[in-house]
Design an enzyme around this catalytic site. Sequence first.
Site, PDB file in Angstrom:
ATOM      1  CB  CYS A   1      -0.965   0.005   1.174  1.00 32.28           C
ATOM      2  SG  CYS A   1      -0.192   0.254   2.770  1.00 32.28           S
TER       3      CYS A   1
ATOM      4  CG  HIS B   1      -4.271   1.258   4.237  1.00 26.44           C
ATOM      5  ND1 HIS B   1      -3.639   0.478   3.302  1.00 26.44           N
ATOM      6  CD2 HIS B   1      -5.328   1.818   3.593  1.00 26.44           C
ATOM      7  CE1 HIS B   1      -4.284   0.560   2.151  1.00 26.44           C
ATOM      8  NE2 HIS B   1      -5.306   1.369   2.306  1.00 26.44           N
TER       9      HIS B   1
ATOM     10  CG  ASP C   1      -6.982   2.655  -0.513  1.00 27.85           C
ATOM     11  OD1 ASP C   1      -6.025   2.235  -1.176  1.00 27.85           O
ATOM     12  OD2 ASP C   1      -7.230   2.260   0.642  1.00 27.85           O
TER      13      ASP C   1
END
Length: 677
Positions: free
Chosen positions: A239, A281, A296
């Site tokens: 991520c 994250h 995202d």
Amino acid sequence: MGTMEFKKDANAVTIEMLLIVRPQKRKTVQRVQTDRETEISASHHSQGFQSDGNGNDRSQQPRGNGLPGQPVQMQPDEQAPVITSYTNEGTHVTVEVHPRNTTPQLFKKFSLGKGVRKLPSLTGLDNKGFQENGEGRVPLPGGKDLHAYPWDKSSLKSMTLDLQQFEKLDAYASKVSVKNSIEELVKALLREARNDLEKVRAIWMWICHHIEYDVAGFHNKGQRSCEPKDVLHTGKSVCEGYAGLFQQMCSVAGVRCMKLSGYSKGYSYRRGQSFTGDSDHAWNAVYLDGRWHLLDSTWGSGSVNDSCSKFTFQYKEFYFLTHPALFINNHFPDNSNWQLLKPALTLKEFESNMLYNSQFYNLGMLATHPETPIIQTVNGKATISIESRAPLLFMFKLQGTEEHGLMTLKKNGMKLEIYPQKTGNHKLQVFAKPAKGSEDHYNEVLEYTIECSSVDKNMCFPKDLRQPVGPSWFTERKGFLRPSHPEPIIHTNDGRCSITFTLGKDISILPSLHSDNTSLTEDMRRRHIMEIHRGNQTEFKIHLPHAGKFVLRLFAKKKSDPGNYNYIFNYLISCPNTEVKWPVFPEYYRNWAESYELLEPLAGLLPANRNVQFKLKLHSIAKAFVKGKDTSPLTLSKDGYWEGTCNTSGCTEVCVMVQENANLKFSYLLKYEVETQ
């Protein structure tokens, strides 16, 4: 680099990362710390790295608090923008809603020249990066603009978008194959982009279709890199790599972009868990039309299997410019201002709130009750309801089966009553799919934990009960109109009930009665149901063979269709009276017409040695008879009924016969059995 968590989305698993930020040279920041922050700083600064529980080390950066009364103090030569945080004493996200005919005040739109500075990554709660150009600094979210995202539950995006306008751009961006440098890639992508929104869209679409999740790097941190140039070269990352590449590409494109960090409700998330320690994250915010917008690309790109051994590209539009009121459901930024909500959620509220995945919103669902992931039963029962914008089809699983529940469809949602038959914790999953279209697959939209402290044994349902139960908008579409019993359960104390519908044209019905505690054959079960037609109205008279719970299943097809009957829906019929013992109705022959009606006798078993009264409504016949040992004629009364008596002595069965005209033979309509002496 970092370790990874995954986000389950419906039946798929979407990727997520535990973020590790490399130490950077930066100006000294003096801050007032909370007790929690001081504890983190004291325990981590001496070690420099902390294990994340998976054998990986994460560098520690100082974390701010983002709470009122804890200002960030900076060096005199560095001017900080005013940032205001909010707490929320309630239990729900609250968003100011503007009337549809008003437009919230927007900030001045900036245009970037060639001298664009790369924005710093957000390594902690402060997130103080900014961009400059000839017109001034880019405003970070503050108190005055956190209200600028009106939401009336009708939009999934933080700005009005027509996705059809992106069709050509999406097709182009997803096929661009330049990978020699980020600058060349962005240059190629921007050939079809006319404004900042289209620039962001092109970058988003390319990353979501070309960067795969690094499953090998998940298992071995030494094999992964989150540097933008490495992510571009290898075509894979976690991520932090997704977010870093997105930020770098936006910088090259002249679009203001921030890399955010925080907590997320991903694959390793368990309902009701607490979040402590470092962020897990990373995602992005982009500045468009005077406001910040969230996205995202990690979660938008695809899914991995449960063992995280294989990645599958599975594009999810939901995570592009997601409305802050929805994004907060599973993304909690280190800096509460980046929630873009007023008031902001507290971490405790984020932890306790219900988790809604993208399918929940994509299918048009608006809200649930209760809004907590853990539900305690009351007297052995738990109730869940869903509100949606349009009719949907639902199903559920309690501990993997469709048992011990009663689901009813509403025009705008559904209601589910759960009656666990064991104490303890039970996993409840709710699935949904559109009412229209060819999609047969149900997507998981909700997951609860049902804590059962007591069991209601009286609400144990027959195994043949199918969900949903009772009439609904769906049965109306199938032609079952104006039901006499709109509720899913029919209660009867004497074992008898009558259900009526107004039927659509050209519909033929086949009813069937089922119970766990009966040894009746299928034919005998159907003979406990009498079907009566009066014009376009149909009545079902039901006489139960004994006490208990029964399922009335209704099948239908077009009369003109020679094919099989299709299941439509069912009722639950409950009778507690143990004295109930109704016989079957008489047996119908093929010549019995839908327009005929039997008034008496209704019992298919007649007493022996008795004179029995018969009364029927028959149309277009010349004569009618009842045949036992002897044949007795029926006469047509003034009110249109064929009436007469028959003696049951010396016979084992009695039949009703008719003659349509004088030249035709007799036709059998009904057959009764006679009790043995």
